[in-house]
Design an enzyme around this catalytic site. Structure first.
Site, PDB file in Angstrom:
ATOM      1  N   ARG A  26      62.026  75.179 111.644  1.00  0.00           N
ATOM      2  CA  ARG A  26      61.665  74.351 112.810  1.00  0.00           C
ATOM      3  C   ARG A  26      62.257  72.958 112.707  1.00  0.00           C
ATOM      4  O   ARG A  26      62.690  72.376 113.700  1.00  0.00           O
ATOM      5  CB  ARG A  26      60.149  74.279 112.977  1.00  0.00           C
ATOM      6  N   ASN A  44      56.299  78.413 114.935  1.00  0.00           N
ATOM      7  CA  ASN A  44      56.163  79.661 114.194  1.00  0.00           C
ATOM      8  C   ASN A  44      55.279  80.607 114.992  1.00  0.00           C
ATOM      9  O   ASN A  44      54.297  80.181 115.600  1.00  0.00           O
ATOM     10  CB  ASN A  44      55.513  79.417 112.835  1.00  0.00           C
TER      11      ASN A  44
END
Length: 104
Positions: A26, A44
């Site tokens: 990320r 996620n």
């Protein structure tokens, strides 16, 4: 009159599968988004994937797709899917979300 100099705004949703959680994926996406001038978010997912929604110019979104196929060095990307969404101009920046799975 529309601004002729402003590129058309596009939005895409990407889902990245493989070993993409717990490897800084990320954060990698957020850096790429900043480099490419994109806004949106990355999170996620409970199934082990990372979902990315990004908004910006078409060329920048294509470059993001290419970057997602590689990911950070610790990642093992197996598959990336891309879906076009209606551009809403709703993002002010790029956000890293905890998502369903939790932290990176």
């Amino acid at each position: 009159m529309a601004n002729q100099d402003k590129p058309a705004l596009h939005t895409r949703r990407y889902v990245v599968r493989g070993r993409v959680q717990g490897v800084g994926f990320r954060w990698f996406v957020a850096r790429e988004a900043a480099r490419l001038g994109l806004v949106g978010w990355a999170a996620n997912e409970a199934d082990g994937s990372v979902k990315v929604v990004a908004e910006g110019g078409a060329d920048a979104l294509d470059d993001m797709l290419a970057s997602l196929h590689h990911g950070p060095s610790a990642a093992e990307v197996r598959r990336v899917t891309s879906q076009r969404l209606a551009a809403a101009g709703q993002f002010g920046g790029f956000e890293i979300r905890a998502g369903a799975h939790g932290g990176d």
